[in-house]
Design a protein around this motif. Structure first.
Motif, PDB file in Angstrom:
ATOM      1  N   LYS A 187      16.754  44.776 -23.254  1.00 15.99           N
ATOM      2  CA  LYS A 187      16.290  43.421 -23.532  1.00 15.99           C
ATOM      3  C   LYS A 187      15.172  43.451 -24.573  1.00 15.99           C
ATOM      4  CE  LYS A 187      15.189  39.233 -20.965  1.00 15.99           C
ATOM      5  NZ  LYS A 187      14.903  38.683 -19.623  1.00 15.99           N
ATOM      6  N   ALA A 188      14.269  44.429 -24.454  1.00 16.53           N
ATOM      7  CA  ALA A 188      13.176  44.566 -25.422  1.00 16.53           C
ATOM      8  C   ALA A 188      13.728  44.839 -26.816  1.00 16.53           C
ATOM      9  CB  ALA A 188      12.230  45.685 -24.997  1.00 16.53           C
ATOM     10  N   ARG A 189      14.730  45.689 -26.906  1.00 16.22           N
ATOM     11  CA  ARG A 189      15.364  46.023 -28.190  1.00 16.22           C
ATOM     12  C   ARG A 189      15.958  44.765 -28.835  1.00 16.22           C
ATOM     13  NH1 ARG A 189      17.693  50.616 -26.804  1.00 16.22           N
ATOM     14  NH2 ARG A 189      17.122  52.083 -28.404  1.00 16.22           N
ATOM     15  N   LYS A 190      16.651  43.966 -28.052  1.00 16.67           N
ATOM     16  CA  LYS A 190      17.262  42.739 -28.566  1.00 16.67           C
ATOM     17  C   LYS A 190      16.193  41.744 -29.013  1.00 16.67           C
ATOM     18  CE  LYS A 190      21.451  43.150 -25.840  1.00 16.67           C
ATOM     19  NZ  LYS A 190      22.194  42.676 -24.667  1.00 16.67           N
ATOM     20  N   LEU A 191      15.125  41.625 -28.234  1.00 16.80           N
ATOM     21  CA  LEU A 191      14.044  40.706 -28.604  1.00 16.80           C
ATOM     22  C   LEU A 191      13.367  41.155 -29.899  1.00 16.80           C
ATOM     23  CD1 LEU A 191      12.437  39.950 -25.119  1.00 16.80           C
ATOM     24  CD2 LEU A 191      13.582  38.316 -26.631  1.00 16.80           C
ATOM     25  N   MET A 192      13.161  42.450 -30.063  1.00 17.33           N
ATOM     26  CA  MET A 192      12.530  42.958 -31.291  1.00 17.33           C
ATOM     27  C   MET A 192      13.406  42.698 -32.509  1.00 17.33           C
ATOM     28  SD  MET A 192      10.638  46.498 -30.314  1.00 17.33           S
ATOM     29  CE  MET A 192      10.673  46.867 -28.591  1.00 17.33           C
ATOM     30  N   MET A 193      14.702  42.810 -32.351  1.00 16.61           N
ATOM     31  CA  MET A 193      15.600  42.523 -33.473  1.00 16.61           C
ATOM     32  C   MET A 193      15.520  41.043 -33.843  1.00 16.61           C
ATOM     33  SD  MET A 193      16.993  45.090 -34.864  1.00 16.61           S
ATOM     34  CE  MET A 193      17.956  44.091 -35.957  1.00 16.61           C
ATOM     35  N   ALA A 194      15.425  40.188 -32.846  1.00 19.90           N
ATOM     36  CA  ALA A 194      15.356  38.748 -33.097  1.00 19.90           C
ATOM     37  C   ALA A 194      13.971  38.326 -33.587  1.00 19.90           C
ATOM     38  CB  ALA A 194      15.716  37.982 -31.827  1.00 19.90           C
ATOM     39  N   LEU A 232       6.765  47.530 -27.846  1.00 20.25           N
ATOM     40  CA  LEU A 232       6.764  46.097 -27.543  1.00 20.25           C
ATOM     41  C   LEU A 232       5.333  45.585 -27.402  1.00 20.25           C
ATOM     42  CD1 LEU A 232       8.452  43.569 -26.880  1.00 20.25           C
ATOM     43  CD2 LEU A 232       8.344  44.279 -24.481  1.00 20.25           C
ATOM     44  N   ASN A 233       4.981  44.613 -28.234  1.00 21.25           N
ATOM     45  CA  ASN A 233       3.635  44.052 -28.234  1.00 21.25           C
ATOM     46  C   ASN A 233       3.589  42.817 -27.333  1.00 21.25           C
ATOM     47  OD1 ASN A 233       1.101  43.096 -28.735  1.00 21.25           O
ATOM     48  ND2 ASN A 233       1.305  43.061 -30.960  1.00 21.25           N
ATOM     49  N   ARG A 234       3.153  43.042 -26.114  1.00 22.80           N
ATOM     50  CA  ARG A 234       3.085  41.944 -25.133  1.00 22.80           C
ATOM     51  C   ARG A 234       1.809  41.122 -25.282  1.00 22.80           C
ATOM     52  NH1 ARG A 234       5.755  43.937 -19.552  1.00 22.80           N
ATOM     53  NH2 ARG A 234       7.264  45.373 -20.436  1.00 22.80           N
ATOM     54  N   ARG A 235       0.967  41.469 -26.235  1.00 21.96           N
ATOM     55  CA  ARG A 235      -0.253  40.687 -26.472  1.00 21.96           C
ATOM     56  C   ARG A 235      -0.115  39.779 -27.689  1.00 21.96           C
ATOM     57  NH1 ARG A 235      -4.758  45.146 -26.544  1.00 21.96           N
ATOM     58  NH2 ARG A 235      -5.748  43.449 -27.645  1.00 21.96           N
ATOM     59  N   SER A 236       1.038  39.821 -28.334  1.00 22.02           N
ATOM     60  CA  SER A 236       1.223  39.055 -29.564  1.00 22.02           C
ATOM     61  C   SER A 236       1.470  37.574 -29.284  1.00 22.02           C
ATOM     62  CB  SER A 236       2.409  39.608 -30.363  1.00 22.02           C
ATOM     63  OG  SER A 236       3.631  39.309 -29.717  1.00 22.02           O
ATOM     64  N   THR A 237       1.190  36.775 -30.300  1.00 21.69           N
ATOM     65  CA  THR A 237       1.483  35.350 -30.226  1.00 21.69           C
ATOM     66  C   THR A 237       2.976  35.132 -30.027  1.00 21.69           C
ATOM     67  OG1 THR A 237      -0.385  34.886 -31.657  1.00 21.69           O
ATOM     68  CG2 THR A 237       1.275  33.155 -31.460  1.00 21.69           C
ATOM     69  N   THR A 238       3.776  35.953 -30.684  1.00 26.42           N
ATOM     70  CA  THR A 238       5.232  35.832 -30.552  1.00 26.42           C
ATOM     71  C   THR A 238       5.644  36.009 -29.101  1.00 26.42           C
ATOM     72  OG1 THR A 238       5.496  36.701 -32.782  1.00 26.42           O
ATOM     73  CG2 THR A 238       7.446  36.702 -31.385  1.00 26.42           C
ATOM     74  N   TRP A 239       5.092  37.009 -28.419  1.00 30.14           N
ATOM     75  CA  TRP A 239       5.417  37.247 -27.014  1.00 30.14           C
ATOM     76  C   TRP A 239       5.008  36.050 -26.161  1.00 30.14           C
ATOM     77  CZ3 TRP A 239       8.203  40.375 -24.002  1.00 30.14           C
ATOM     78  CH2 TRP A 239       7.940  40.391 -22.643  1.00 30.14           C
ATOM     79  N   ASP A 288       9.936  31.944 -20.752  1.00 28.33           N
ATOM     80  CA  ASP A 288       9.690  32.799 -19.591  1.00 28.33           C
ATOM     81  C   ASP A 288      10.935  33.612 -19.228  1.00 28.33           C
ATOM     82  OD1 ASP A 288       7.052  32.031 -19.382  1.00 28.33           O
ATOM     83  OD2 ASP A 288       7.461  30.464 -17.885  1.00 28.33           O
ATOM     84  N   ALA A 289      12.104  33.044 -19.439  1.00 32.80           N
ATOM     85  CA  ALA A 289      13.351  33.757 -19.134  1.00 32.80           C
ATOM     86  C   ALA A 289      13.495  34.996 -20.009  1.00 32.80           C
ATOM     87  CB  ALA A 289      14.543  32.832 -19.324  1.00 32.80           C
ATOM     88  N   ASP A 290      13.047  34.914 -21.269  1.00 38.32           N
ATOM     89  CA  ASP A 290      13.121  36.070 -22.166  1.00 38.32           C
ATOM     90  C   ASP A 290      12.157  37.172 -21.726  1.00 38.32           C
ATOM     91  OD1 ASP A 290      15.087  35.065 -23.850  1.00 38.32           O
ATOM     92  OD2 ASP A 290      13.623  34.104 -25.175  1.00 38.32           O
ATOM     93  N   LYS A 291      11.022  36.775 -21.172  1.00 37.37           N
ATOM     94  CA  LYS A 291      10.013  37.751 -20.771  1.00 37.37           C
ATOM     95  C   LYS A 291      10.277  38.342 -19.392  1.00 37.37           C
ATOM     96  CE  LYS A 291       6.672  34.759 -21.900  1.00 37.37           C
ATOM     97  NZ  LYS A 291       5.325  34.196 -22.106  1.00 37.37           N
ATOM     98  N   ALA A 292      11.059  37.654 -18.584  1.00 36.53           N
ATOM     99  CA  ALA A 292      11.322  38.102 -17.217  1.00 36.53           C
ATOM    100  C   ALA A 292      12.243  39.319 -17.207  1.00 36.53           C
ATOM    101  CB  ALA A 292      11.948  36.969 -16.417  1.00 36.53           C
ATOM    102  N   ASP A 293      11.998  40.198 -16.273  1.00 37.76           N
ATOM    103  CA  ASP A 293      12.844  41.379 -16.060  1.00 37.76           C
ATOM    104  C   ASP A 293      13.087  42.156 -17.348  1.00 37.76           C
ATOM    105  OD1 ASP A 293      13.145  40.700 -13.326  1.00 37.76           O
ATOM    106  OD2 ASP A 293      14.750  39.297 -13.850  1.00 37.76           O
ATOM    107  N   ILE A 294      12.030  42.371 -18.111  1.00 35.58           N
ATOM    108  CA  ILE A 294      12.165  43.066 -19.389  1.00 35.58           C
ATOM    109  C   ILE A 294      12.504  44.535 -19.153  1.00 35.58           C
ATOM    110  CG2 ILE A 294       9.705  43.598 -19.649  1.00 35.58           C
ATOM    111  CD1 ILE A 294      11.806  42.291 -22.497  1.00 35.58           C
TER     112      ILE A 294
END
Length: 115
Positions: A77-84, A55-62, A67-73
């Motif tokens: 949740k990371a897997r689902k975000l990467m797929m999207a 998971l690249n937390r330094r990316s523009t996408t991140w 904020d709700a997507d980034k909270a409590d990762i």
């Protein structure tokens, strides 16, 4: 054959390609933006690399996520975000068959040899 997972406009990905080309190492390129990220490919990557390491937390996408997507990762949740958002994967990723090298710094591919 090696596979290099990139985003074509990424400077670090260009450096990785230049390093492989300079060593004469054959590889195929998979552009995460153009070629996409399938569930099977993500699972292949996660079989060799922990999800939070990918998971690249330094990316523009991140930074552009809600904020709700980034909270409590967590891993799910990371897997689902990467797929999207495939651009959330750190890159480049070099799949050697035995391992997946995450990111690139000068000298990272020095131990690789042409086949």
């Amino acid at each position: 054959m090696l596979t290099l997972y990139v985003i074509k406009n990424c400077d670090t990905c260009r450096k990785a390609r230049k390093a492989l080309d300079g060593k004469g190492i054959p590889y195929q390129v998979h552009d995460l933006r153009d070629d996409g990220l399938s569930a099977a490919l993500l699972e292949h990557l996660l079989h060799k690399v922990p999800v939070m390491e990918l998971l690249n937390r330094r990316s523009t996408t991140w930074r552009n996520l809600d904020d709700a997507d980034k909270a409590d990762i967590d891993a799910n949740k990371a897997r689902k975000l990467m797929m999207a958002h495939p651009t959330l994967l750190k890159r480049p990723l070099l799949d050697t068959g035995d391992e997946i090298l995450v990111g690139y710094r000068d000298g990272d591919y020095d131990n690789l040899s042409p086949i």
